[in-house]
Design an enzyme around this catalytic site. Structure first.
Site, PDB file in Angstrom:
ATOM      1  N   ASN A 110       0.839  -1.196   0.000  1.00 19.97           N
ATOM      2  CA  ASN A 110       0.000   0.000   0.000  1.00 19.97           C
ATOM      3  C   ASN A 110       0.874   1.247   0.000  1.00 19.97           C
ATOM      4  O   ASN A 110       1.956   1.268   0.582  1.00 19.97           O
ATOM      5  CB  ASN A 110      -0.965   0.001   1.197  1.00 19.97           C
ATOM      6  N   PHE A 114      -1.755   8.102   4.221  1.00 20.30           N
ATOM      7  CA  PHE A 114      -2.561   8.689   5.304  1.00 20.30           C
ATOM      8  C   PHE A 114      -3.821   9.376   4.759  1.00 20.30           C
ATOM      9  O   PHE A 114      -4.167  10.492   5.179  1.00 20.30           O
ATOM     10  CB  PHE A 114      -1.754   9.693   6.126  1.00 20.30           C
ATOM     11  N   SER A 174       5.385   5.012   8.792  1.00 19.70           N
ATOM     12  CA  SER A 174       4.832   4.759   7.469  1.00 19.70           C
ATOM     13  C   SER A 174       5.843   5.188   6.414  1.00 19.70           C
ATOM     14  O   SER A 174       6.406   6.283   6.488  1.00 19.70           O
ATOM     15  CB  SER A 174       3.529   5.546   7.269  1.00 19.70           C
ATOM     16  N   ASN A 176       5.046   5.998   3.464  1.00 24.51           N
ATOM     17  CA  ASN A 176       4.289   6.685   2.427  1.00 24.51           C
ATOM     18  C   ASN A 176       4.089   8.179   2.663  1.00 24.51           C
ATOM     19  O   ASN A 176       3.394   8.838   1.899  1.00 24.51           O
ATOM     20  CB  ASN A 176       2.921   6.003   2.270  1.00 24.51           C
ATOM     21  N   THR A 177       4.679   8.706   3.734  1.00 22.47           N
ATOM     22  CA  THR A 177       4.679  10.148   3.980  1.00 22.47           C
ATOM     23  C   THR A 177       6.133  10.602   3.965  1.00 22.47           C
ATOM     24  O   THR A 177       6.914  10.180   4.826  1.00 22.47           O
ATOM     25  CB  THR A 177       4.026  10.491   5.327  1.00 22.47           C
ATOM     26  N   LYS A 216       4.899   3.556  17.049  1.00 19.61           N
ATOM     27  CA  LYS A 216       4.991   2.491  16.047  1.00 19.61           C
ATOM     28  C   LYS A 216       6.233   2.696  15.199  1.00 19.61           C
ATOM     29  O   LYS A 216       6.435   3.771  14.623  1.00 19.61           O
ATOM     30  CB  LYS A 216       3.738   2.478  15.166  1.00 19.61           C
ATOM     31  N   ASN A 245       5.695  -1.653  11.551  1.00 18.95           N
ATOM     32  CA  ASN A 245       4.932  -1.201  10.398  1.00 18.95           C
ATOM     33  C   ASN A 245       5.331  -2.021   9.175  1.00 18.95           C
ATOM     34  O   ASN A 245       6.001  -3.045   9.288  1.00 18.95           O
ATOM     35  CB  ASN A 245       5.191   0.297  10.176  1.00 18.95           C
TER      36      ASN A 245
END
Length: 338
Positions: A110, A114, A174, A176-177, A216, A245
């Site tokens: 993925n 967010f 994450s 993805n940021t 996390k 994660n």
């Protein structure tokens, strides 16, 4: 029943099937049909962070980002539920497609970014839910917030969710940021933790209750990195660590369709990497800070392995997609047998 539903859902585009599946979970609860796909909750109480969990198997953040489906998910037998990641302002996330199944590897990639409707919307959803169990709320920063100002976003979210959370998770991991994972190390981490702990003490005094703070972390850490973050968590008295994660590593899936897609990889391929981080964290933390283990739990034995490695609780996500609600009871029972 679940295997049939899964076959139908897997025929749809991944994100559409996710949204339809979540709607179905809520509808099943509304019409008292959840037991058609999920066994009765297995109780195995455990106390962690000063909280009594009905059982040690929870839902990881990411499945219910906006807390729209808390009651439906609770009916499936989880010992606790974590919603989010939520940010101060609503944001659409990355362009679609951004969610990919790799069924040959029992994995998911993925790069959602967010996507969520903002912290105020999440709080309203939580207030409207009937659920009275253990609820974690996972908080993050908006994509357009510079890394040096990230703490401001975390503090905004923390203050708004504090009255409604059993515990709060700070998502620093994450992939993805942009720039987010840089906050896991060195002085940026220590400064962030110091400010969050100061706010936690103020909020505890204001609300008359102490809400634990978890962090996390990513699985893509060297042993020296794990030692450094463990030291920071001990120094600042963080209440729990969630490990881990998703991973950015692709060795196990690069030969598969979608295996080269950007984003975080979850599911079976991250199991051993996550467990190794848990084991090293446990050695560093020496029982002073509890660990919540997540990553690649696809069967009951995988959950039990995380506990043996040093986790006090576990969470599932990708395994839930592939194995269905039965995985919850199977995991609790495997942990009970130890």
């Amino acid at each position: 029943m679940y295997s049939l539903l899964q076959k139908i859902l897997f025929q749809l585009p991944t994100e559409a099937s996710h949204n339809l599946g979540m709607t179905g979970i809520s509808l099943a609860d509304t019409f008292c049909l959840s037991r058609l796909v999920a066994p009765k909750r297995v109780d195995h109480p455990v106390e962690v962070m000063g909280i009594t969990f009905p059982n040690p198997v929870g839902l990881a953040a990411g499945l219910d980002k906006d807390a729209k489906h808390i009651d439906g998910l609770a009916a499936l037998g989880f010992g606790f539920i974590e919603v989010g990641t939520v940010t101060p302002k609503p944001q659409p996330g990355n362009p679609q497609p951004r969610l990919f199944r790799l069924p040959e590897a029992k994995a998911i990639i993925n790069r959602m970014g967010f996507n969520n409707l903002g912290v105020d919307h999440l709080v309203e959803q939580v207030k409207n839910a009937k659920f009275t169990g253990v609820l974690g709320i996972n908080i993050g920063k908006n994509k357009d917030t510079p890394a040096e100002q990230a703490v401001d976003d975390y503090l905004i979210c923390m203050r708004k969710v504090y009255p409604h959370a059993s515990y709060i998770t700070v998502n620093l991991s994450s992939p993805n940021t942009p720039g987010l994972r840089d906050l896991q190390f060195g002085e940026p981490l220590k400064q962030l933790l110091a400010q969050l702990k100061t706010a936690q003490a103020e909020l505890a005094a204001e609300h008359g209750r102490y809400v634990p703070l978890a962090v996390k972390i990513a699985p893509d850490m060297a042993v020296s990195d794990i030692a450094d973050v463990a030291g920071a968590f001990l120094e600042h008295r963080i209440d729990a660590v969630i490990a881990t994660n998703t991973t950015i590593e692709r060795d196990a899936v690069k030969h598969l369709e979608h295996g080269a897609e950007a984003g975080g990889l979850s599911g079976a391929p991250v199991r051993d990497k996550s467990t190794a981080v848990i084991r090293e964290l446990a050695a560093q933390l020496k029982g002073e800070i509890p660990i919540i283990g997540v990553g690649g739990i696809m069967c009951g034995e995988d959950a039990a392995e995380k506990i043996r490695a040093g986790a006090a609780l576990v969470q599932i996500y990708s395994g839930f997609i592939y194995a269905g609600p039965k995985l919850i009871a199977d995991s609790v029972n495997a942990i009970k047998r130890q």
